[in-house]
Design an enzyme around this catalytic site. Structure first.
Site, PDB file in Angstrom:
ATOM      1  N   VAL A 188       0.836  -1.201   0.000  1.00  0.00           N
ATOM      2  CA  VAL A 188       0.000   0.000   0.000  1.00  0.00           C
ATOM      3  C   VAL A 188       0.870   1.250   0.000  1.00  0.00           C
ATOM      4  O   VAL A 188       0.562   2.240  -0.675  1.00  0.00           O
ATOM      5  CB  VAL A 188      -0.981  -0.002   1.190  1.00  0.00           C
ATOM      6  CG1 VAL A 188      -1.779   1.306   1.239  1.00  0.00           C
ATOM      7  CG2 VAL A 188      -1.942  -1.180   1.080  1.00  0.00           C
ATOM      8  N   ARG A 201     -10.183   3.633  13.662  1.00  0.00           N
ATOM      9  CA  ARG A 201     -11.459   3.732  12.941  1.00  0.00           C
ATOM     10  C   ARG A 201     -12.677   3.857  13.851  1.00  0.00           C
ATOM     11  O   ARG A 201     -13.587   4.625  13.568  1.00  0.00           O
ATOM     12  CB  ARG A 201     -11.631   2.518  12.016  1.00  0.00           C
ATOM     13  CG  ARG A 201     -10.682   2.537  10.829  1.00  0.00           C
ATOM     14  CD  ARG A 201     -10.823   1.261  10.014  1.00  0.00           C
ATOM     15  NE  ARG A 201      -9.796   1.177   8.983  1.00  0.00           N
ATOM     16  CZ  ARG A 201      -9.415   0.050   8.404  1.00  0.00           C
ATOM     17  NH1 ARG A 201      -9.987  -1.096   8.771  1.00  0.00           N
ATOM     18  NH2 ARG A 201      -8.472   0.057   7.488  1.00  0.00           N
ATOM     19  N   CYS A 254     -10.946  -1.376   3.290  1.00  0.00           N
ATOM     20  CA  CYS A 254     -11.085  -1.335   1.830  1.00  0.00           C
ATOM     21  C   CYS A 254     -12.471  -1.776   1.366  1.00  0.00           C
ATOM     22  O   CYS A 254     -13.088  -1.124   0.510  1.00  0.00           O
ATOM     23  CB  CYS A 254     -10.006  -2.192   1.168  1.00  0.00           C
ATOM     24  SG  CYS A 254      -9.834  -3.829   1.900  1.00  0.00           S
ATOM     25  N   ARG A 311     -12.077 -14.655   0.873  1.00  0.00           N
ATOM     26  CA  ARG A 311     -10.837 -14.449   0.114  1.00  0.00           C
ATOM     27  C   ARG A 311     -10.850 -15.375  -1.108  1.00  0.00           C
ATOM     28  O   ARG A 311     -11.093 -16.582  -0.978  1.00  0.00           O
ATOM     29  CB  ARG A 311      -9.618 -14.763   0.996  1.00  0.00           C
ATOM     30  CG  ARG A 311      -8.292 -14.393   0.375  1.00  0.00           C
ATOM     31  CD  ARG A 311      -8.075 -12.898   0.342  1.00  0.00           C
ATOM     32  NE  ARG A 311      -7.905 -12.331   1.675  1.00  0.00           N
ATOM     33  CZ  ARG A 311      -7.926 -11.022   1.950  1.00  0.00           C
ATOM     34  NH1 ARG A 311      -8.109 -10.146   0.965  1.00  0.00           N
ATOM     35  NH2 ARG A 311      -7.772 -10.583   3.179  1.00  0.00           N
ATOM     36  N   HIS A 362     -11.368  -5.938  -5.092  1.00  0.00           N
ATOM     37  CA  HIS A 362     -12.378  -6.649  -4.311  1.00  0.00           C
ATOM     38  C   HIS A 362     -13.737  -6.518  -5.008  1.00  0.00           C
ATOM     39  O   HIS A 362     -14.066  -5.460  -5.558  1.00  0.00           O
ATOM     40  CB  HIS A 362     -12.502  -6.054  -2.904  1.00  0.00           C
ATOM     41  CG  HIS A 362     -11.312  -6.284  -2.023  1.00  0.00           C
ATOM     42  ND1 HIS A 362     -10.295  -7.153  -2.325  1.00  0.00           N
ATOM     43  CD2 HIS A 362     -10.994  -5.752  -0.801  1.00  0.00           C
ATOM     44  CE1 HIS A 362      -9.391  -7.150  -1.345  1.00  0.00           C
ATOM     45  NE2 HIS A 362      -9.808  -6.305  -0.418  1.00  0.00           N
TER      46      HIS A 362
END
Length: 329
Positions: free
Chosen positions: A12, A97, A126, A227, A234
Site C-alpha cells: 500500500v 477507525r 477497503c 478471500r 475486491h
C-alpha cells in the site's frame, strides 16, 4: 508540501507514492518511513530517489501530512507522536477507525466532517469504502433499512506474502504460507481473525464502519467476507432493503451522478464490473443493478474496486487533497 509516507516499502505504501504522483499532489519533499530494518533503503518518487528513514527522523523533518500504512500497532504507538508535533496523520490501519474521537472518512461521502482540529484521520477498511460510496446516494434518496453483503476479496488485501503464496502455488512451488489453506483454485470464507460471535473481524469492521461513515446506527448490516485467488480488486454482492420504493432508472441515474462511481450495467453485452478491469483505477464500479424479486423495496448490486487504490491509497490521498483544498493543513 512535505509528505511523509509511513510504511513506504509495503504494497500500500508503494501505491500511495504512485497515487500522489499520478494525481499531482503538491509535493515539495517525500519522506519515506519504515521499520528499522528498512532504514537506508531507497524508494523512487517522480523519478527521484529518497532514502527511507525512521519515524523520529521523519518527525524532525516536520512534514505537513503523514500518510500511514504500517499496521495497527505501529499507528497506535507512533501516530500520536506525529499529531503532537502538529503533523496531520491519515491512517490506513484499523487502529483509530472506531475511536469516537476520530473521524472515519470517505471523501465522496463525509469529508465535510473534517476540521483543522482533526490531527489523526482514519481511512476505512477497503471493502467498506467501495460499498459506502455506492450506498450514500441511495440512502439519501430511499433510506436504507438493511444491507446484506458478501465479499470476494483479492489476495492483495493481505499483502505481498499472500500474492507470493498464490503465485507459488500456481507454479507448483512449495513456499511460505500466510493462509491456513491453499488459496489457488480455492475460496476461503475467512478474512482476519474469528470472533466469539462467529463472525470475522473483517465482517464486523464492515458492519460498524458503515454505520459510522453514514452517521446512521439504524442501518442493519450483515456481512460474509471471503478471500478468492484474484488480484486487482475486491468484489461485493450487495443486497439493500429500503424503507421506500425505488425506480431502477432513477437508481442508475443516482449512481452515475455520484462522484467516484462508474456504472457498468449492460448484461446483454456482458458488461459488468470485474477486478481485471477495475485494476489500477480510482473509481468504484457498480453493475448487475436489479430488483430483489423475493421482497419489496430491495435492490441487488455488484460492486468492484481496486482495493489498493480506492480501498486504501487513493482514498487516503483524496483525504489529503480535501484538506489542502479547504486549507485545513
Amino acid at each position: 508540501m512535505k509528505v511523509a509516507v509511513v510504511g513506504a516499502t509495503g504494497l500500500v505504501g508503494g501505491e500511495i507514492l504512485k497515487v500522489l504522483n499520478e494525481r499531482n499532489f503538491p509535493v515539495s519533499e517525500i519522506i519515506p518511513v519504515a521499520s528499522e530494518k528498512s532504514v537506508g533503503k531507497k524508494v523512487i518518487y517522480n523519478g527521484k530517489e529518497y532514502e527511507v528513514v525512521n519515524y523520529e527522523t521523519a518527525i524532525a523533518k516536520k512534514p505537513d501530512v503523514a500518510i500511514f500504512s504500517a499496521g495497527g500497532s505501529t499507528s497506535l504507538a507512533i501516530a500520536p507522536l506525529f499529531a503532537a508535533a502538529g503533523i496531520t496523520v491519515i491512517d490506513n490501519s484499523s487502529a483509530w477507525r472506531m475511536d469516537p474521537t476520530k473521524k472515519l472518512i470517505v471523501p465522496e461521502v463525509n469529508a465535510n466532517e473534517l476540521t483543522k482540529e482533526d490531527k489523526i484521520i482514519a481511512n476505512p477498511n477497503c471493502s467498506t469504502i467501495q460499498m459506502v460510496v455506492v450506498l450514500k446516494p441511495l440512502h439519501d434518496k430511499y433510506k436504507i433499512k438493511r444491507v446484506v453483503v458478501s465479499t470476494y476479496q483479492s489476495v492483495t488485501g493481505t499483502g505481498k506474502a499472500a500474492v507470493d503464496q498464490l503465485m507459488e502455488e500456481r507454479a507448483g512451488i512449495e513456499g511460505k504460507k500466510v493462509y491456513p489453506h491453499r488459496i489457488d483454485l480455492n475460496v476461503l470464507p475467512h478474512i482476519d481473525v474469528f470472533l466469539e460471535n462467529g463472525y470475522t473481524k473483517e465482517e464486523m469492521k464492515m458492519i460498524k464502519e458503515t454505520n459510522k461513515i453514514l452517521s446512521d446506527d439504524s442501518i442493519k448490516v450483515t456481512a460474509t467476507t471471503v478471500r478468492i485467488p484474484t488480484m486487482g480488486g475486491h468484489s461485493e454482492a450487495v443486497n439493500i432493503e429500503f424503507e421506500n420504493d425505488f425506480d431502477l432508472a432513477e437508481v442508475r441515474r443516482l449512481l452515475s451522478e455520484m462522484p467516484g462511481v462508474i456504472v457498468q450495467d449492460d448484461p446483454e453485452n456482458f458488461i459488468y464490473p470485474m477486478p481485471l478491469t477495475a485494476h489500477g483505477k480510482d473509481e468504484v464500479f457498480v453493475g448487475r443493478i436489479r430488483r430483489d424479486e423475493s421482497q419489496s423495496n430491495t435492490l441487488n448490486l455488484w460492486v468492484v474496486a481496486d482495493n489498493l487504490r480506492k480501498g486504501a491509497a487513493t482514498n487516503a490521498v483524496q483525504i489529503a487533497e480535501y484538506l489542502v483544498q479547504k486549507s485545513l493543513i
